[in-house]
Design an enzyme around this catalytic site. Sequence first.
Site, PDB file in Angstrom:
ATOM      1  N   LYS A 150      12.339  63.691   7.855  1.00  0.00           N
ATOM      2  CA  LYS A 150      10.883  63.850   7.852  1.00  0.00           C
ATOM      3  C   LYS A 150      10.177  62.524   7.693  1.00  0.00           C
ATOM      4  O   LYS A 150       9.052  62.343   8.144  1.00  0.00           O
ATOM      5  CB  LYS A 150      10.466  64.806   6.729  1.00  0.00           C
ATOM      6  CG  LYS A 150      10.756  64.296   5.313  1.00  0.00           C
ATOM      7  CD  LYS A 150      10.342  65.327   4.288  1.00  0.00           C
ATOM      8  CE  LYS A 150      10.680  64.878   2.861  1.00  0.00           C
ATOM      9  NZ  LYS A 150      10.335  65.892   1.878  1.00  0.00           N
ATOM     10  N   ARG A 151      10.844  61.568   7.046  1.00  0.00           N
ATOM     11  CA  ARG A 151      10.175  60.282   6.818  1.00  0.00           C
ATOM     12  C   ARG A 151      10.171  59.418   8.064  1.00  0.00           C
ATOM     13  O   ARG A 151       9.408  58.474   8.174  1.00  0.00           O
ATOM     14  CB  ARG A 151      10.830  59.557   5.636  1.00  0.00           C
ATOM     15  CG  ARG A 151      10.652  60.345   4.335  1.00  0.00           C
ATOM     16  CD  ARG A 151      11.145  59.629   3.102  1.00  0.00           C
ATOM     17  NE  ARG A 151      11.036  60.522   1.947  1.00  0.00           N
ATOM     18  CZ  ARG A 151      12.049  60.988   1.259  1.00  0.00           C
ATOM     19  NH1 ARG A 151      13.273  60.650   1.595  1.00  0.00           N
ATOM     20  NH2 ARG A 151      11.855  61.796   0.243  1.00  0.00           N
TER      21      ARG A 151
END
Length: 606
Positions: free
Chosen positions: A303-304
């Site tokens: 997600k980062r």
Amino acid sequence: MRFRIFGAFGNYYHAARLSRAFSSKSRLGKVDRRIHQQLPSSPARTRFAPSPTGYLHLGSLRTALFNYLLAKATGGQFLLRIEDTDKKRTIADAEERLYSDLRWAGLEWDEGPDVGGPLGPYKQSERTELYQEHAKKLLKSGHAYRCFCSPEKLKELARRRASLGLPSDYDRTCDGIPSDQSEERASAGDPFVIRLRVPSEPPEYIDLVYGLVGKPNQNMKAQNMGETLYEDPVLLKTDGLPTYHLANVVDDHHMDITHVIRAAEWMSSTPKHLTLYNALGWKAPQFAHVGLLQDSGRQKFSKRKGDLDIRRFDEQGIFPEALLNYVALYGWSHSHQSDVLSLSELIASFDMKFTKGNTVVEPHKLMYLQKKYATRYATEGGPQFDALVDGVFDAIEQEFRRPSWNPGSKYPSPLKGPELRTRVARVLKYTAKNYTTPRDFFDNYKYFFYEVPLPEFKDNSGKMYTVCREIAAYTSHDMVSIFMQRVPQHWSECALKEAMLGLTEHIEKTTKNLREQGGWIDESGQHPYEDLEMPILNHKDAYKATQLYLRWAIARGGSGPPMHTVMAILGEDVVIQRLRELCDLLSKERSKAGKVGNAKVENSEA
């Protein structure tokens, strides 16, 4: 023989490779494994607990979906919990995006921060006192201790361990501090964290996917190198906020969570969590760890890094139902003949039959499902088809509003408003089986919505089409009249089929006459197509040539439904205009080339 998943950080990636050994030699028999694949007999309470340090991505959506399906399939409850204690990495709009992205995908929760519930609050930042209370209980019972080591000391320890090829676990320097001294230093303001005292043999557990899982003690290797390793994770940080390990366990207990489905990367943490459950005297939920989703390079989605952010799928026009269906197929197996399963069908057929190991995501599978759902919506009609039409309509209107939009001054303005929406709906009814995204739809079928310039002729069909094109050029002004003679006053698909048959007969007869008379002769008396053998076209070939000619003239060479359907949708005025435009162009081309039709072509229709 015990089946173990080794590695300092839980090298659970070996699990898929070792699963065969497990299936034949584990203490867990085949019958027991089948039982674990079945749904629980009582309602399950599950949760999805994302952190607002990034946006919802494909892997986290799958985690949410599996937990949702288990709850709904058993008549239980699905909870949403926000783990927002990592303030440094929190993204300002991530929490609201989590809510909107999950709802866009079709997942609703029974309890959560925005809907409430009997066991809230459902944000960890609002439960700090509860975590601190349980941390004190662990200190008092001797299952935890304060650590006063400075960050510099811990970094140096980690560097030394790394140079020896060992994990950066703690050495329990502060474990020997007497409790009264520890209390005194804490009261005096010395910064500290609270660590869990992990036993030398962490507890084994039955994973619902991998069976019996344990973790060997790393101390033997470390002691041979003069080092002693203790995992002893931090439970409470210097700012008084909990780490994932403490908050996760406390929340799952107080929220009555019965089952936890999560990614296999958390398998190494599960023994620590079970240690906490045992230390606090609580019953642990059942765990099921599913393999990671990986990209084509076999790297996990993050997600980062923004990998496959769910919002991107929404912006591309992917159907939520298709996306949920897509992620459900990775890591879970079903008994249906078709992979096309709506959310209600997924709930009805869900069980705990998860597959072992990581999975490489295949983008083409999503496009396959997108086409299947588009076909279903177009066939069934109703709100879902209306939503599909609206999405395509909005995308096309946005395209027409772009500053760079300029189809050419000689062409009329594109369709707008209700007329455009009606046209979109009609085209979708015929082309849904090939639908992928609004952007692709517009690119493929733009000739339905504005006057696309005639493309350059490309002969991809061999000499048959070349000859037919020359026939069309030679008799260009007859083509429209021949076509219109077969179209009655009512402009319909049936009548247009008859008109195409008229053109087919024209091409058949003209080709025959040109073969008999030697083709065209130019002004110098030469045969311009001397090296081109005039083919004998049967009715089928002539009909195909007619389709190709009309597709080039009217659909601008684009793909789409059969030509009689294309013409029915476009309407008489547009079709005749495009036919005449092409005929004029072909006639001018012949004049420029200096070709003279010396051959006397008899045409029964002319």
